[in-house]
Design a protein around this motif. Structure first.
Motif, short mmCIF file in Angstrom:
data_model
loop_
_atom_site.label_atom_id
_atom_site.label_comp_id
_atom_site.label_asym_id
_atom_site.label_seq_id
_atom_site.Cartn_x
_atom_site.Cartn_y
_atom_site.Cartn_z
N SER A 341 0.59 -1.24 0.01
CA SER A 341 0.37 0.09 0.10
C SER A 341 0.75 1.40 -0.23
O SER A 341 0.33 1.95 -0.52
CB SER A 341 -0.51 0.39 1.48
OG SER A 341 -2.12 -0.85 0.68
N ARG A 346 -0.80 4.79 -1.11
CA ARG A 346 -1.90 4.92 -1.11
C ARG A 346 -1.63 5.05 0.57
O ARG A 346 -2.79 5.13 1.03
CB ARG A 346 -3.01 3.42 -0.62
CG ARG A 346 -3.08 3.30 -2.88
CD ARG A 346 -3.61 2.12 -2.44
NE ARG A 346 -3.11 1.30 -3.03
CZ ARG A 346 -3.73 -0.02 -2.13
NH1 ARG A 346 -4.13 -0.22 -0.64
NH2 ARG A 346 -2.58 -1.05 -2.23
N ARG A 392 -6.89 0.84 3.67
CA ARG A 392 -8.36 1.52 3.00
C ARG A 392 -8.12 3.00 3.71
O ARG A 392 -8.62 3.61 3.44
CB ARG A 392 -9.65 0.39 2.79
CG ARG A 392 -9.09 -0.45 1.71
CD ARG A 392 -10.38 -0.81 0.64
NE ARG A 392 -11.09 -2.05 1.60
CZ ARG A 392 -10.52 -3.11 2.09
NH1 ARG A 392 -9.91 -3.76 1.16
NH2 ARG A 392 -11.94 -3.79 2.57
N GLY A 395 -5.75 5.32 3.87
CA GLY A 395 -5.81 6.25 2.53
C GLY A 395 -6.96 7.18 2.48
O GLY A 395 -6.82 7.66 1.96
#
Length: 395
Positions: A341, A346, A392, A395
């Motif tokens: 990532s 990200r 996620r 990010g």
């Protein structure tokens, strides 16, 4: 003259694979490239096939296999192209293979390493994740198959070279071991500035030329955390007898502190061809191609304690070694997702540690310890899913 040793190189397109082929090229009468495997760099793999003409080459998927077969067809080589994860394990256990260089990055290398161990191969282990994730299961496979395990990480090879050849004497020999760490590109950076570093900055290692994933691990010192876990299994030592010190010059590759207080160290230029050559030729020594140390120009050898504010990930190694079996597999999976990532921009550099910690907190392990490869792979799968969710969110 003895017949050439037939070598399978898993991960031949990476830096370890390339260095292994460089060493082999220096000893054409001693080694034969039996098989190669690659992941994304098909152009490099094709060039290696042209040069070495292995019996087998393995790639992950059907599309890659078709591309490689089409490129190899006009060359009329004897090379057979295999595909899929099962092909790696099949090649690792192939009856004609003498030695397996395990240089696949990450948990993907676990299954072929276990296959090679059970088949009794000379296993040159550059894939530290096989021991980090595999742990007791991997060691059992080595014992059952009667395989010879030779560490290729420069630190573990250094320790191995300092110890008696008879492993039964190790316990009486060692007080503790000291793994050295360069500190990577951020050894002297203000911890408050690390959130802003870029992937290219994290991959700019001052001493070693490595792949991007391991370069980021070196920058966070998660690489050293994984090496601590690996050393626990390689040398059968509890966490309190595994220590880490910063050594910016990367000349002393690690040390064994003996029971009589003497210290044995292995020194050399920072060149992975040295441990690779030692693993290929053990118990002999052969030309590696690495430059010799020039003690007349060597300015200094310095050592420093690890700053936990700058490198908080190192402590996770000791935490997971004291936790339930399978926890190391969670840490490894989380770190692979976190580094990926970060490299894809990200998450921030400092978020790697956050993802690792949150994943360790959230993964609930089964009540019984993993007893089979599928158990470990399921832990790995669940940890990756949870780590991806945390990445996620960050990010």
């Amino acid at each position: 003259m003895q017949p050439a040793q037939r070598v399978l190189i898993l991960g031949s397109t990476g830096s370890i694979g390339g260095n292994t082929l460089d060493v082999i090229a220096r000893h054409p009468q001693r080694f034969e490239v039996f098989g190669l495997s690659g992941h994304r760099r098909l152009d490099v793999l094709l060039a290696q096939c042209r040069q070495w003409q292995p019996r087998f080459v393995a790639v992950p998927g059907r599309e890659q296999a078709q591309q490689l077969r089409a490129a190899l067809a006009p060359l009329a080589l004897r090379t057979e192209v295999l595909e899929g994860d099962a092909a790696l394990a099949e090649l690792a256990a192939h009856p004609e293979v003498d030695a397996v260089m395990a240089a696949i990055v990450g948990a993907a290398g676990l299954a072929p390493c276990i296959a090679a161990a059970r088949a009794g191969k000379r296993l040159l282990l550059a894939n530290k994740e096989a021991l980090v994730v595999g742990g007791a299961l991997f060691m059992q496979a080595l014992e059952q198959g009667g395989a010879t395990l030779l560490p290729i990480d420069s630190e573990h090879s250094a320790i191995f070279q300092c110890l008696p050849e008879d492993r039964r004497r190790w316990a009486a020999h060692i007080d503790h071991i000291v793994l050295t760490a360069s500190g990577g590109p951020f050894r002297q950076c203000d911890p408050a500035t690390l959130a802003a570093v870029t992937p290219d900055e994290a991959c700019a290692h001052p001493n070693w030329v490595m792949g991007r994933k391991i370069s980021v691990d070196s920058a966070t010192m998660m690489n050293k955390a994984l090496e601590v876990i690996e050393a626990r299994w390689l040398f059968d030592l509890p966490p309190e007898r595994l220590r880490v010190v910063l050594h910016p010059q990367s000349i002393v590759h690690s040390m064994v502190v003996c029971r009589d207080a003497s210290v044995l160290a292995q020194l050399g230029t920072p060149d992975m061809r040295v441990p690779i050559a030692y693993g290929l030729s053990f118990p002999e020594r052969i030309e590696s191609g690495a430059a010799r140390l020039d003690f007349g120009t060597l300015a200094a050898l310095s050592f420093e304690p690890v700053d936990e504010r700058r490198f908080p990930g190192l402590q996770l190694a000791y935490d997971v070694l004291r936790a339930a079996e399978g926890t190391a597999a969670v840490l490894n999976a989380a770190n692979e997702i976190a580094v990926e990532s970060f490299l894809e921009r990200r998450i921030a550099f400092t978020d790697i540690h956050t993802v690792n910690c949150r994943t360790l907190d959230d993964v609930v392990l089964p009540s019984t310890a993993p007893r089979a490869l599928d158990d470990l792979l399921e832990i790995d799968r669940r940890a990756r899913a949870i780590a991806a969710r945390h990445a996620r969110e960050l990010g």
